[in-house]
Design a protein around this motif. Structure first.
Motif, PDB file in Angstrom:
ATOM      1  N   PRO A 145       0.826  -1.207   0.000  1.00  0.00           N
ATOM      2  CA  PRO A 145       0.000   0.000   0.000  1.00  0.00           C
ATOM      3  C   PRO A 145       0.857   1.253   0.000  1.00  0.00           C
ATOM      4  CG  PRO A 145       0.126  -0.920   2.202  1.00  0.00           C
ATOM      5  CD  PRO A 145       0.845  -1.881   1.296  1.00  0.00           C
ATOM      6  N   GLY A 146       0.251   2.350  -0.398  1.00  0.00           N
ATOM      7  CA  GLY A 146       0.983   3.609  -0.385  1.00  0.00           C
ATOM      8  C   GLY A 146       0.035   4.785  -0.327  1.00  0.00           C
ATOM      9  N   GLY A 147       0.498   5.870   0.257  1.00  0.00           N
ATOM     10  CA  GLY A 147      -0.301   7.086   0.300  1.00  0.00           C
ATOM     11  C   GLY A 147      -1.264   7.131   1.465  1.00  0.00           C
ATOM     12  N   LEU A 148      -1.734   8.329   1.719  1.00  0.00           N
ATOM     13  CA  LEU A 148      -2.662   8.586   2.807  1.00  0.00           C
ATOM     14  C   LEU A 148      -3.993   9.003   2.198  1.00  0.00           C
ATOM     15  CD1 LEU A 148      -1.742  10.569   6.017  1.00  0.00           C
ATOM     16  CD2 LEU A 148      -4.015  10.672   5.019  1.00  0.00           C
ATOM     17  N   LEU A 149      -5.048   8.256   2.506  1.00  0.00           N
ATOM     18  CA  LEU A 149      -6.378   8.501   1.961  1.00  0.00           C
ATOM     19  C   LEU A 149      -7.222   9.245   2.988  1.00  0.00           C
ATOM     20  CD1 LEU A 149      -8.690   7.939  -0.142  1.00  0.00           C
ATOM     21  CD2 LEU A 149      -9.110   5.822   1.141  1.00  0.00           C
ATOM     22  N   VAL A 150      -7.885  10.306   2.548  1.00  0.00           N
ATOM     23  CA  VAL A 150      -8.716  11.108   3.441  1.00  0.00           C
ATOM     24  C   VAL A 150     -10.123  11.211   2.865  1.00  0.00           C
ATOM     25  CG1 VAL A 150      -8.931  13.277   4.708  1.00  0.00           C
ATOM     26  CG2 VAL A 150      -6.680  12.475   3.987  1.00  0.00           C
ATOM     27  N   GLY A 151     -11.116  10.797   3.646  1.00  0.00           N
ATOM     28  CA  GLY A 151     -12.496  10.985   3.242  1.00  0.00           C
ATOM     29  C   GLY A 151     -12.991  12.331   3.714  1.00  0.00           C
ATOM     30  N   VAL A 152     -13.572  13.105   2.806  1.00  0.00           N
ATOM     31  CA  VAL A 152     -13.984  14.466   3.170  1.00  0.00           C
ATOM     32  C   VAL A 152     -15.301  14.811   2.479  1.00  0.00           C
ATOM     33  CG1 VAL A 152     -12.646  15.526   1.303  1.00  0.00           C
ATOM     34  CG2 VAL A 152     -13.224  16.871   3.309  1.00  0.00           C
ATOM     35  N   ASP A 153     -16.129  15.538   3.191  1.00  0.00           N
ATOM     36  CA  ASP A 153     -17.375  16.067   2.654  1.00  0.00           C
ATOM     37  C   ASP A 153     -17.150  17.544   2.353  1.00  0.00           C
ATOM     38  OD1 ASP A 153     -19.896  17.056   2.146  1.00  0.00           O
ATOM     39  OD2 ASP A 153     -20.860  16.046   3.831  1.00  0.00           O
ATOM     40  N   VAL A 154     -17.236  17.927   1.086  1.00  0.00           N
ATOM     41  CA  VAL A 154     -16.906  19.309   0.723  1.00  0.00           C
ATOM     42  C   VAL A 154     -17.871  20.313   1.359  1.00  0.00           C
ATOM     43  CG1 VAL A 154     -15.801  18.656  -1.435  1.00  0.00           C
ATOM     44  CG2 VAL A 154     -18.247  19.195  -1.418  1.00  0.00           C
ATOM     45  N   ASP A 155     -19.067  19.854   1.738  1.00  0.00           N
ATOM     46  CA  ASP A 155     -20.020  20.761   2.375  1.00  0.00           C
ATOM     47  C   ASP A 155     -19.701  20.982   3.851  1.00  0.00           C
ATOM     48  OD1 ASP A 155     -21.546  21.095   0.048  1.00  0.00           O
ATOM     49  OD2 ASP A 155     -22.600  19.205   0.413  1.00  0.00           O
ATOM     50  N   ARG A 156     -18.945  20.041   4.435  1.00  0.00           N
ATOM     51  CA  ARG A 156     -18.536  20.164   5.834  1.00  0.00           C
ATOM     52  C   ARG A 156     -17.091  19.698   5.932  1.00  0.00           C
ATOM     53  NH1 ARG A 156     -23.540  16.924   8.402  1.00  0.00           N
ATOM     54  NH2 ARG A 156     -22.869  15.544   6.728  1.00  0.00           N
ATOM     55  N   ALA A 157     -16.188  20.571   5.471  1.00  0.00           N
ATOM     56  CA  ALA A 157     -14.773  20.224   5.408  1.00  0.00           C
ATOM     57  C   ALA A 157     -14.037  20.913   6.555  1.00  0.00           C
ATOM     58  CB  ALA A 157     -14.185  20.644   4.066  1.00  0.00           C
ATOM     59  N   PRO A 158     -13.869  20.245   7.675  1.00  0.00           N
ATOM     60  CA  PRO A 158     -13.281  20.894   8.860  1.00  0.00           C
ATOM     61  C   PRO A 158     -11.776  21.060   8.755  1.00  0.00           C
ATOM     62  CG  PRO A 158     -13.730  18.590   9.305  1.00  0.00           C
ATOM     63  CD  PRO A 158     -14.293  18.861   7.949  1.00  0.00           C
ATOM     64  N   ASP A 159     -11.287  22.147   9.319  1.00  0.00           N
ATOM     65  CA  ASP A 159      -9.853  22.395   9.344  1.00  0.00           C
ATOM     66  C   ASP A 159      -9.108  21.283  10.086  1.00  0.00           C
ATOM     67  OD1 ASP A 159     -10.070  24.713   7.894  1.00  0.00           O
ATOM     68  OD2 ASP A 159     -10.010  26.045   9.631  1.00  0.00           O
ATOM     69  N   GLU A 160      -9.728  20.717  11.128  1.00  0.00           N
ATOM     70  CA  GLU A 160      -9.052  19.675  11.908  1.00  0.00           C
ATOM     71  C   GLU A 160      -8.649  18.493  11.031  1.00  0.00           C
ATOM     72  OE1 GLU A 160     -11.502  22.099  14.655  1.00  0.00           O
ATOM     73  OE2 GLU A 160     -11.862  21.110  12.712  1.00  0.00           O
ATOM     74  N   LEU A 161      -9.501  18.140  10.075  1.00  0.00           N
ATOM     75  CA  LEU A 161      -9.214  17.013   9.193  1.00  0.00           C
ATOM     76  C   LEU A 161      -8.053  17.329   8.261  1.00  0.00           C
ATOM     77  CD1 LEU A 161     -10.510  14.194   8.876  1.00  0.00           C
ATOM     78  CD2 LEU A 161     -11.773  15.109   6.925  1.00  0.00           C
ATOM     79  N   PHE A 162      -8.076  18.513   7.657  1.00  0.00           N
ATOM     80  CA  PHE A 162      -6.989  18.916   6.771  1.00  0.00           C
ATOM     81  C   PHE A 162      -5.682  19.051   7.542  1.00  0.00           C
ATOM     82  CE2 PHE A 162     -10.619  20.292   4.224  1.00  0.00           C
ATOM     83  CZ  PHE A 162     -10.236  19.890   2.947  1.00  0.00           C
ATOM     84  N   ALA A 163      -5.751  19.643   8.736  1.00  0.00           N
ATOM     85  CA  ALA A 163      -4.540  19.853   9.530  1.00  0.00           C
ATOM     86  C   ALA A 163      -3.876  18.526   9.860  1.00  0.00           C
ATOM     87  CB  ALA A 163      -4.882  20.614  10.814  1.00  0.00           C
ATOM     88  N   PHE A 164      -4.665  17.547  10.329  1.00  0.00           N
ATOM     89  CA  PHE A 164      -4.078  16.264  10.678  1.00  0.00           C
ATOM     90  C   PHE A 164      -3.515  15.583   9.438  1.00  0.00           C
ATOM     91  CE2 PHE A 164      -3.906  11.739  11.239  1.00  0.00           C
ATOM     92  CZ  PHE A 164      -3.421  11.588  12.533  1.00  0.00           C
ATOM     93  N   ALA A 165      -4.281  15.561   8.351  1.00  0.00           N
ATOM     94  CA  ALA A 165      -3.864  14.830   7.151  1.00  0.00           C
ATOM     95  C   ALA A 165      -2.578  15.389   6.561  1.00  0.00           C
ATOM     96  CB  ALA A 165      -4.981  14.861   6.119  1.00  0.00           C
ATOM     97  N   PHE A 166      -2.497  16.709   6.401  1.00  0.00           N
ATOM     98  CA  PHE A 166      -1.294  17.291   5.802  1.00  0.00           C
ATOM     99  C   PHE A 166      -0.082  17.120   6.715  1.00  0.00           C
ATOM    100  CE2 PHE A 166      -3.992  19.289   2.647  1.00  0.00           C
ATOM    101  CZ  PHE A 166      -3.149  19.439   1.550  1.00  0.00           C
ATOM    102  N   ALA A 167      -0.266  17.323   8.013  1.00  0.00           N
ATOM    103  CA  ALA A 167       0.861  17.172   8.934  1.00  0.00           C
ATOM    104  C   ALA A 167       1.352  15.728   8.958  1.00  0.00           C
ATOM    105  CB  ALA A 167       0.458  17.618  10.336  1.00  0.00           C
ATOM    106  N   GLU A 168       0.419  14.787   8.969  1.00  0.00           N
ATOM    107  CA  GLU A 168       0.810  13.373   9.004  1.00  0.00           C
ATOM    108  C   GLU A 168       1.505  12.965   7.711  1.00  0.00           C
ATOM    109  OE1 GLU A 168       0.953   9.702  11.192  1.00  0.00           O
ATOM    110  OE2 GLU A 168       0.563  11.801  11.708  1.00  0.00           O
ATOM    111  N   ALA A 169       1.000  13.437   6.579  1.00  0.00           N
ATOM    112  CA  ALA A 169       1.635  13.137   5.299  1.00  0.00           C
ATOM    113  C   ALA A 169       3.052  13.710   5.237  1.00  0.00           C
ATOM    114  CB  ALA A 169       0.795  13.679   4.156  1.00  0.00           C
ATOM    115  N   ALA A 170       3.227  14.917   5.771  1.00  0.00           N
ATOM    116  CA  ALA A 170       4.552  15.537   5.784  1.00  0.00           C
ATOM    117  C   ALA A 170       5.507  14.754   6.676  1.00  0.00           C
ATOM    118  CB  ALA A 170       4.445  16.986   6.256  1.00  0.00           C
TER     119      ALA A 170
END
Length: 287
Positions: A145-170
């Motif tokens: 496997p490879g990469g980090l998959l994030v499920g997101v709802d564009v109508d309710r896209a919280p900063d907490e989800l983006f913050a964790f995903a980008f930091a973890e990927a980095a």
């Protein structure tokens, strides 16, 4: 909150896998790792004292040998041991409130039946104030496997989800894949069958919206390769299918407390139970 990673350890294969994952997470975060064991209060008060003593000794030995091994295998990693007594779900949840990340084992069933996370893991995931990771005992996927998959709802896209995903990927040097799934309203009826372009156009519009939401995070983490995709279909099914070639899956959980207790949405439930990859559940505050 203490800068640390907590891993639940009870001697099961699932908990040992969780400990290994947690050790790597602590290493990349450069924070200490705490191995936590909860001694459940005996349901039967007539259990012989000698039997309880033997169990306590086995637990102490497990914690000692595991912590020593991790210190040897991960040079410089600070490993501590935490022992608690009470209800496992309550004690682990209280500990999760104080940690950057808590990592627990997720029990597997037969392949056709999917997976079962277990009542303790689900209780902690549903109530913890900070991210919780569920790890399988074995990964039977043939392709790496490879990469980090994030499920997101564009109508309710919280900063907490983006913050964790980008930091973890980095931290882990992983590519990011954001996935939004949607379904055509029933009012479209046969129009959707007669004109497939309806779905294509909407998917492209939603993907552009998602890329716009990602822009400030791309600027903050320019080293992370991130893509966005919107597909037609059940969000739960699409996320489970996409998880089959992911190294890590991230989903959100709205942290509003309902009258009957914390609630996990159906997408998070499906991913937790059926994803072969480790799953991170990120609590998202609801106004």
């Amino acid at each position: 909150m203490t800068a640390q990673v907590i891993a639940g350890l009870d001697g099961s294969d699932e908990s040992l896998a969780a400990v290994e994952w947690a050790a790597e997470e602590a290493r990349v975060r450069q924070v200490p790792l705490a191995l936590m064991n909860v001694e459940e209060l005996p349901a039967n008060p007539e259990i012989p004292l000698a039997q309880l003593s033997e169990a306590a000794e086995r637990t102490a030995e497990l914690l000692r040998t595991t912590s020593e091994r991790l210190r040897t295998e991960h040079a410089g990693l600070e490993v501590s041991v935490v022992r608690a007594r009470g209800r496992a779900a309550e004690e682990l949840t209280a500990a999760a409130h104080t940690a950057d990340v808590t990592v627990l084992g997720s029990r597997g069933l037969a392949r056709m039946a999917g997976f079962l996370a277990g009542s303790v893991s689900l209780a902690v995931v549903g109530a913890a104030l900070n991210p919780v990771v569920l790890v399988r005992a074995q990964d039977e996927r043939i392709a790496p496997p490879g990469g980090l998959l994030v499920g997101v709802d564009v109508d309710r896209a919280p900063d907490e989800l983006f913050a964790f995903a980008f930091a973890e990927a980095a931290r882990r040097n992983l590519d990011l894949r954001f996935l939004h799934s949607w379904t055509l309203p029933a009012s479209y009826g046969y129009a959707a069958l007669m004109d497939p372009a309806l779905g294509v156009d909407q998917s492209e519009h939603l993907a552009r919206t998602l890329r716009d939401l990602m822009k400030p995070w791309r600027r903050r983490y320019p080293e992370v390769e991130a893509t966005a995709k919107a597909v037609v279909g059940s969000p739960a099914l699409q996320m489970v299918e996409a998880s089959r070639d992911a190294e890590l899956v991230v989903v959100g959980r709205r942290s509003r407390r309902l009258p009957l207790g914390p609630h996990l949405g159906h997408v998070a439930q499906a991913v937790i139970h059926h994803s072969p990859a480790p799953v991170v559940v990120v609590p998202v505050p609801v106004p």
